[in-house]
Design a protein around this motif. Structure first.
Motif, PDB file in Angstrom:
ATOM      1  N   ARG A 269      19.781  18.842 -36.500  1.00 31.63           N
ATOM      2  CA  ARG A 269      18.473  19.356 -36.111  1.00 31.63           C
ATOM      3  C   ARG A 269      18.324  20.863 -36.323  1.00 31.63           C
ATOM      4  NH1 ARG A 269      15.220  16.054 -32.975  1.00 31.63           N
ATOM      5  NH2 ARG A 269      16.097  14.031 -32.421  1.00 31.63           N
TER       6      ARG A 269
ATOM      7  N   ARG B  88      16.913  20.355 -42.627  1.00 34.34           N
ATOM      8  CA  ARG B  88      15.917  19.519 -43.295  1.00 34.34           C
ATOM      9  C   ARG B  88      15.055  20.324 -44.252  1.00 34.34           C
ATOM     10  NH1 ARG B  88      11.366  16.815 -40.710  1.00 34.34           N
ATOM     11  NH2 ARG B  88      10.959  16.076 -42.802  1.00 34.34           N
TER      12      ARG B  88
ATOM     13  N   HIS C 146      12.405  23.349 -34.227  1.00 36.93           N
ATOM     14  CA  HIS C 146      11.325  23.274 -33.244  1.00 36.93           C
ATOM     15  C   HIS C 146      11.669  24.106 -32.019  1.00 36.93           C
ATOM     16  CE1 HIS C 146      13.814  20.683 -30.715  1.00 36.93           C
ATOM     17  NE2 HIS C 146      14.128  20.000 -31.801  1.00 36.93           N
TER      18      HIS C 146
ATOM     19  N   ASP D 138       9.918  13.072 -30.155  1.00 34.15           N
ATOM     20  CA  ASP D 138      10.370  13.260 -31.532  1.00 34.15           C
ATOM     21  C   ASP D 138       9.211  13.664 -32.436  1.00 34.15           C
ATOM     22  OD1 ASP D 138      12.455  12.851 -33.722  1.00 34.15           O
ATOM     23  OD2 ASP D 138      10.864  11.485 -34.381  1.00 34.15           O
ATOM     24  N   ARG D 139       8.061  13.022 -32.234  1.00 35.57           N
ATOM     25  CA  ARG D 139       6.881  13.353 -33.038  1.00 35.57           C
ATOM     26  C   ARG D 139       6.445  14.788 -32.786  1.00 35.57           C
ATOM     27  NH1 ARG D 139       1.182  12.948 -32.670  1.00 35.57           N
ATOM     28  NH2 ARG D 139       0.199  12.254 -34.616  1.00 35.57           N
TER      29      ARG D 139
ATOM     30  N   ARG E 278       8.297  17.286 -31.757  1.00 38.30           N
ATOM     31  CA  ARG E 278       9.287  18.201 -32.327  1.00 38.30           C
ATOM     32  C   ARG E 278       9.138  18.312 -33.843  1.00 38.30           C
ATOM     33  NH1 ARG E 278      14.470  16.360 -28.554  1.00 38.30           N
ATOM     34  NH2 ARG E 278      14.098  17.921 -26.906  1.00 38.30           N
ATOM     35  N   ARG E 279       8.890  17.193 -34.504  1.00 37.96           N
ATOM     36  CA  ARG E 279       8.670  17.246 -35.953  1.00 37.96           C
ATOM     37  C   ARG E 279       7.432  18.064 -36.280  1.00 37.96           C
ATOM     38  NH1 ARG E 279       7.186  13.027 -38.501  1.00 37.96           N
ATOM     39  NH2 ARG E 279       6.822  11.589 -36.747  1.00 37.96           N
ATOM     40  N   GLN E 280       6.391  17.861 -35.489  1.00 40.43           N
ATOM     41  CA  GLN E 280       5.142  18.593 -35.712  1.00 40.43           C
ATOM     42  C   GLN E 280       5.338  20.090 -35.486  1.00 40.43           C
ATOM     43  OE1 GLN E 280       1.704  18.093 -32.966  1.00 40.43           O
ATOM     44  NE2 GLN E 280       0.608  17.396 -34.792  1.00 40.43           N
TER      45      GLN E 280
ATOM     46  N   LEU F 188       7.379  21.655 -38.338  1.00 40.45           N
ATOM     47  CA  LEU F 188       6.545  21.818 -39.531  1.00 40.45           C
ATOM     48  C   LEU F 188       5.551  22.952 -39.346  1.00 40.45           C
ATOM     49  CD1 LEU F 188       5.766  20.740 -42.327  1.00 40.45           C
ATOM     50  CD2 LEU F 188       4.165  19.186 -41.191  1.00 40.45           C
TER      51      LEU F 188
ATOM     52  N   THR G 191       7.001  13.404 -44.732  1.00 39.32           N
ATOM     53  CA  THR G 191       6.470  12.067 -44.514  1.00 39.32           C
ATOM     54  C   THR G 191       4.955  12.113 -44.695  1.00 39.32           C
ATOM     55  OG1 THR G 191       6.107  12.410 -42.145  1.00 39.32           O
ATOM     56  CG2 THR G 191       8.311  11.669 -42.832  1.00 39.32           C
TER      57      THR G 191
ATOM     58  N   GLU H 147       3.388  13.899 -41.792  1.00 41.56           N
ATOM     59  CA  GLU H 147       3.575  15.348 -41.860  1.00 41.56           C
ATOM     60  C   GLU H 147       2.647  15.969 -42.895  1.00 41.56           C
ATOM     61  OE1 GLU H 147       8.287  15.500 -40.475  1.00 41.56           O
ATOM     62  OE2 GLU H 147       7.750  15.261 -42.589  1.00 41.56           O
TER      63      GLU H 147
END
Length: 239
Positions: free
Chosen positions: A157, A162, A167, A194-195, A197-199, A202, A219, A222
């Protein structure tokens, strides 16, 4: 200076547990004069001193004789390849690395020509010597060796792993001086966490390091987030 940095924290524990083997060699041990001189004035004149080639040749030959032929001999240098998380991952898959630390005006060019397999730069700035860059490289590479970091997921992470920045992170208390932890992190809903954190990763990359998004495999969701932020900025500029 280098030994002290290798004895602390994650690196120190990794060495103590036998997960990595770090050896530090003093160039003065590979000199032949009674004063143990490792530098000299540059041919052609000019300011500063240059590290001599002979001690470095002898040092690397000593490593080869006692430890085997290294997979790479690296020279930290502002003229080198840019050091990134991807490069750290590449180095972590090599069994034996040697790092040569320059000083003063640098090292005799014959070291770079005959000994060094790759020059590597930790950034576009100049330091007093190669010791700090070497420690940076060792730390970044060692973290990727299995078992060095206790929680392997934390490595996955990390920023840049990545291709995105990391995040935001929060811990107790949930409210501090009028600043509250985002409610989603307290919800217990792991999918939404999780969503989020990904947001956030990004969004942070989009705002702070958009250059990192050029080669990032996003994705579909994303890509939709990114398109919405970009459209919002355009609309804001037009209004």
């Amino acid at each position: 200076m280098v030994r002290a940095g290798l004895q602390e924290g994650i690196l120190g524990r990794a060495v103590g547990n036998g997960l990595i083997d770090l050896q530090v060699h003093d160039l003065r041990d590979f000199t032949t004069d009674r004063h143990k001189v490792v530098d000299d004035t540059p041919f052609g004149g000019g300011p500063g001193m240059v590290l001599k080639a002979e001690p470095m040749f002898r040092a690397v030959e000593h490593v080869r004789d006692t430890r085997g032929t290294p997979d790479a001999v690296l020279l930290p240098s502002p003229q080198g390849r840019r050091f990134t998380q991807a490069v750290a991952g590449e180095y972590s898959r090599r069994a034996h690395l040697v790092l040569l630390c320059g000083r003063y005006e640098g090292v005799d060019e014959r070291v770079s020509t005959a000994l060094v397999t790759e020059e590597v730069s930790i950034g576009d700035f100049v330091l007093s010597g190669g010791e700090l860059p070497a420690l940076v490289i060792v730390d970044a590479v060692a973290r990727l060796v299995p078992g060095v970091v206790g929680d392997a997921e934390s490595v996955v992470r990390d920023s840049f792993t990545r291709g995105l920045l990391d995040h935001p992170h929060y811990t107790r208390p949930a409210s501090l001086r009028g600043l509250d932890v985002p409610a989603v992190l307290l919800s217990g809903h792991h999918g939404e966490i999780d969503r989020w954190r990904r947001q956030q990763a990004l969004r942070r990359t989009y705002e702070r390091r958009p250059d990192l998004l050029a080669d990032e495999a996003l994705t579909d969701e994303e890509r939709q987030w990114l398109a919405a932020w970009t459209a919002g900025e355009r609309n804001g500029a037009q209004s």
